[in-house]
Write an enzyme that holds these catalytic residues in place. Structure first.
Site, PDB file in Angstrom:
ATOM      1  N   PRO A 163       0.794  -1.230   0.000  1.00  0.00           N
ATOM      2  CA  PRO A 163       0.000   0.000   0.000  1.00  0.00           C
ATOM      3  C   PRO A 163       0.824   1.276   0.000  1.00  0.00           C
ATOM      4  O   PRO A 163       1.877   1.351   0.632  1.00  0.00           O
ATOM      5  CB  PRO A 163      -0.815  -0.108   1.298  1.00  0.00           C
ATOM      6  CG  PRO A 163      -0.080  -1.097   2.133  1.00  0.00           C
ATOM      7  CD  PRO A 163       0.559  -2.054   1.185  1.00  0.00           C
ATOM      8  N   ASN A 164       0.299   2.240  -0.716  1.00  0.00           N
ATOM      9  CA  ASN A 164       0.851   3.611  -0.805  1.00  0.00           C
ATOM     10  C   ASN A 164       2.134   3.716  -1.619  1.00  0.00           C
ATOM     11  O   ASN A 164       2.663   4.813  -1.804  1.00  0.00           O
ATOM     12  CB  ASN A 164       1.079   4.221   0.593  1.00  0.00           C
ATOM     13  CG  ASN A 164      -0.215   4.315   1.369  1.00  0.00           C
ATOM     14  OD1 ASN A 164      -1.193   4.862   0.860  1.00  0.00           O
ATOM     15  ND2 ASN A 164      -0.253   3.761   2.566  1.00  0.00           N
ATOM     16  N   ARG A 170       4.328  11.122  -1.965  1.00  0.00           N
ATOM     17  CA  ARG A 170       4.293  10.989  -0.499  1.00  0.00           C
ATOM     18  C   ARG A 170       5.674  11.248   0.103  1.00  0.00           C
ATOM     19  O   ARG A 170       6.695  10.841  -0.467  1.00  0.00           O
ATOM     20  CB  ARG A 170       3.788   9.595  -0.103  1.00  0.00           C
ATOM     21  CG  ARG A 170       4.787   8.484  -0.374  1.00  0.00           C
ATOM     22  CD  ARG A 170       4.261   7.096  -0.119  1.00  0.00           C
ATOM     23  NE  ARG A 170       4.123   6.783   1.300  1.00  0.00           N
ATOM     24  CZ  ARG A 170       4.391   5.568   1.815  1.00  0.00           C
ATOM     25  NH1 ARG A 170       4.826   4.578   1.028  1.00  0.00           N
ATOM     26  NH2 ARG A 170       4.212   5.348   3.085  1.00  0.00           N
ATOM     27  N   TYR A 221      11.049   8.955   1.159  1.00  0.00           N
ATOM     28  CA  TYR A 221      11.005   7.957   0.077  1.00  0.00           C
ATOM     29  C   TYR A 221      11.588   8.445  -1.250  1.00  0.00           C
ATOM     30  O   TYR A 221      11.644   7.692  -2.217  1.00  0.00           O
ATOM     31  CB  TYR A 221       9.559   7.471  -0.132  1.00  0.00           C
ATOM     32  CG  TYR A 221       8.963   6.861   1.115  1.00  0.00           C
ATOM     33  CD1 TYR A 221       9.484   5.672   1.636  1.00  0.00           C
ATOM     34  CD2 TYR A 221       7.919   7.467   1.797  1.00  0.00           C
ATOM     35  CE1 TYR A 221       8.962   5.110   2.788  1.00  0.00           C
ATOM     36  CE2 TYR A 221       7.384   6.915   2.956  1.00  0.00           C
ATOM     37  CZ  TYR A 221       7.914   5.741   3.446  1.00  0.00           C
ATOM     38  OH  TYR A 221       7.406   5.183   4.584  1.00  0.00           O
ATOM     39  N   ASN A 228       7.852  -5.529  -1.336  1.00  0.00           N
ATOM     40  CA  ASN A 228       7.848  -4.476  -0.328  1.00  0.00           C
ATOM     41  C   ASN A 228       6.427  -4.426   0.218  1.00  0.00           C
ATOM     42  O   ASN A 228       5.540  -3.821  -0.386  1.00  0.00           O
ATOM     43  CB  ASN A 228       8.245  -3.120  -0.928  1.00  0.00           C
ATOM     44  CG  ASN A 228       8.307  -2.024   0.134  1.00  0.00           C
ATOM     45  OD1 ASN A 228       7.836  -2.203   1.256  1.00  0.00           O
ATOM     46  ND2 ASN A 228       8.896  -0.894  -0.228  1.00  0.00           N
ATOM     47  N   ALA A 280       3.392  -0.799   4.727  1.00  0.00           N
ATOM     48  CA  ALA A 280       2.900  -0.779   6.115  1.00  0.00           C
ATOM     49  C   ALA A 280       2.475  -2.164   6.593  1.00  0.00           C
ATOM     50  O   ALA A 280       2.534  -2.465   7.796  1.00  0.00           O
ATOM     51  CB  ALA A 280       1.754   0.211   6.243  1.00  0.00           C
ATOM     52  N   GLU A 284      12.734  -9.203   0.780  1.00  0.00           N
ATOM     53  CA  GLU A 284      11.895  -8.084   1.231  1.00  0.00           C
ATOM     54  C   GLU A 284      12.712  -6.799   1.102  1.00  0.00           C
ATOM     55  O   GLU A 284      13.856  -6.738   1.539  1.00  0.00           O
ATOM     56  CB  GLU A 284      11.447  -8.300   2.682  1.00  0.00           C
ATOM     57  CG  GLU A 284      10.601  -7.143   3.205  1.00  0.00           C
ATOM     58  CD  GLU A 284       9.901  -7.454   4.527  1.00  0.00           C
ATOM     59  OE1 GLU A 284       9.257  -8.519   4.648  1.00  0.00           O
ATOM     60  OE2 GLU A 284       9.996  -6.606   5.433  1.00  0.00           O
ATOM     61  N   HIS A 299      12.798  -2.538   1.623  1.00  0.00           N
ATOM     62  CA  HIS A 299      12.246  -1.276   2.130  1.00  0.00           C
ATOM     63  C   HIS A 299      13.085  -0.136   1.594  1.00  0.00           C
ATOM     64  O   HIS A 299      14.315  -0.204   1.628  1.00  0.00           O
ATOM     65  CB  HIS A 299      12.217  -1.248   3.658  1.00  0.00           C
ATOM     66  CG  HIS A 299      11.320  -2.287   4.231  1.00  0.00           C
ATOM     67  ND1 HIS A 299       9.951  -2.161   4.209  1.00  0.00           N
ATOM     68  CD2 HIS A 299      11.592  -3.483   4.790  1.00  0.00           C
ATOM     69  CE1 HIS A 299       9.416  -3.247   4.741  1.00  0.00           C
ATOM     70  NE2 HIS A 299      10.387  -4.065   5.098  1.00  0.00           N
ATOM     71  N   ARG A 340      13.674   4.411  12.101  1.00  0.00           N
ATOM     72  CA  ARG A 340      12.410   5.150  12.120  1.00  0.00           C
ATOM     73  C   ARG A 340      11.596   4.881  13.389  1.00  0.00           C
ATOM     74  O   ARG A 340      12.130   4.398  14.381  1.00  0.00           O
ATOM     75  CB  ARG A 340      11.630   4.822  10.844  1.00  0.00           C
ATOM     76  CG  ARG A 340      12.429   5.213   9.586  1.00  0.00           C
ATOM     77  CD  ARG A 340      11.622   5.071   8.331  1.00  0.00           C
ATOM     78  NE  ARG A 340      10.441   5.919   8.348  1.00  0.00           N
ATOM     79  CZ  ARG A 340       9.436   5.817   7.487  1.00  0.00           C
ATOM     80  NH1 ARG A 340       9.483   4.899   6.537  1.00  0.00           N
ATOM     81  NH2 ARG A 340       8.405   6.624   7.556  1.00  0.00           N
TER      82      ARG A 340
HETATM   83  C1  DQA Z   1       8.312   1.118   3.617  1.00  0.00           C
HETATM   84  C2  DQA Z   1       8.415   1.363   5.126  1.00  0.00           C
HETATM   85  C3  DQA Z   1       7.078   1.160   5.807  1.00  0.00           C
HETATM   86  O1  DQA Z   1       7.199   1.391   7.206  1.00  0.00           O
HETATM   87  C4  DQA Z   1       6.069   2.129   5.253  1.00  0.00           C
HETATM   88  O2  DQA Z   1       4.808   1.886   5.815  1.00  0.00           O
HETATM   89  C5  DQA Z   1       6.003   2.123   3.769  1.00  0.00           C
HETATM   90  C6  DQA Z   1       7.230   1.973   2.996  1.00  0.00           C
HETATM   91  C7  DQA Z   1       9.623   1.437   2.866  1.00  0.00           C
HETATM   92  O3  DQA Z   1       9.732   1.024   1.736  1.00  0.00           O
HETATM   93  O4  DQA Z   1      10.505   2.121   3.412  1.00  0.00           O
HETATM   94  O5  DQA Z   1       4.954   2.365   3.197  1.00  0.00           O
HETATM   95  O6  DQA Z   1       8.026  -0.241   3.396  1.00  0.00           O
END
Ligand code: DQA
Length: 222
Positions: A66-67, A74, A79, A130, A133, A154, A156, A163
């Site tokens: 998501p997102n 964002r 990011y 990835n 959240a 995985e 990030h 964080r």
């Molecule tokens: C994320 C880190 C997560 O905590 C966050 O919710 C994201 C992106 C990252 O790629 O750094 O949406 O996975």
């Protein structure tokens, strides 16, 4: 003499378990995940056929949570300013150069991500994910990754350990082969290279094991 036979005990990082060995032009680093999990072999247990259409003959699924469709909009200070499309274009390029097939998926829905992971069984050889959240909340995604039992990286974008406390634990990471965190969009490139290496090692070990079994059977039948 096969690397996977030496896997009984000891640290995976001791020199003994990190033999750099050339096997059919694949540098085998004795990747602990391959060494410790001889069941996780390419082509088995789900018997994916190795077809000779691509040089490296492997298929990788990229799954974005998501997102991540909002990248470059964002929280750019966290990011960065690169869009998901740009990251995927770069990955496609790198995959083409390495002769591997790659496909991309993004969803804001947990169940859709679980469905996509399940579809990977028998259709792809490795997953780069990835979970965003959902990394910090989703036992369902963790279980789906465990169920398909294949190499998983995985990724990030941010360094989750730097964080908020609630981001410092990834539930899903427990079902991955390894985690890349904090290298921005470049982390996906690292993830792709890691997966290709991992799959090549598994295939080399698998081939070596099959050759040994065949030789043993021939010996027994003499
Ligand atoms: C994320 C880190 C997560 O905590 C966050 O919710 C994201 C992106 C990252 O790629 O750094 O949406 O996975």
């Amino acid at each position: 003499e096969l690397i996977w036979q030496k896997s009984k005990c000891g640290s995976p990082f001791s020199a003994k378990y990190m033999p750099m060995k050339k096997h059919e032009n694949i540098l085998v680093f004795g990747n602990p995940a391959a060494v410790y999990n001889p069941q996780m072999t390419v082509g088995e247990p789900y018997k994916r056929k190795w077809t000779p259409n691509k040089i490296n003959n492997m298929k990788i699924a990229v799954i974005q949570g998501p997102n991540l469709n909002m990248l470059a909009v964002r929280e750019q200070h966290i990011y960065g300013g690169v869009t998901l499309e740009q990251i995927h274009a770069q990955l496609q390029n790198a995959a083409d150069q390495n002769g591997v097939e790659i496909e991309f998926f993004q969803s804001n829905f947990e169940g859709e991500i679980v469905d996509r992971i399940q579809e990977c069984l028998g259709t792809v050889d490795g997953i780069m994910i990835n979970p965003a959240a959902y990394s910090h909340t989703s036992i369902a995604i963790r279980d789906a990754l465990a169920a398909v039992n294949m190499p998983v990286v995985e990724v990030h974008i941010s360094n989750i350990y730097k964080r908020e406390e609630y981001r410092q634990k990834s539930i899903t990471a427990g079902s991955s082969t390894g985690v890349i965190t904090g290298f921005g969009g470049f982390g996906y490139h690292l993830g792709l290279i890691s997966l290709i290496q991992m799959l090549n090692e598994l295939k080399a070990l698998n081939d070596a094991r099959n050759a040994q079994i065949q030789a043993q059977t021939q010996e027994e039948n003499k």
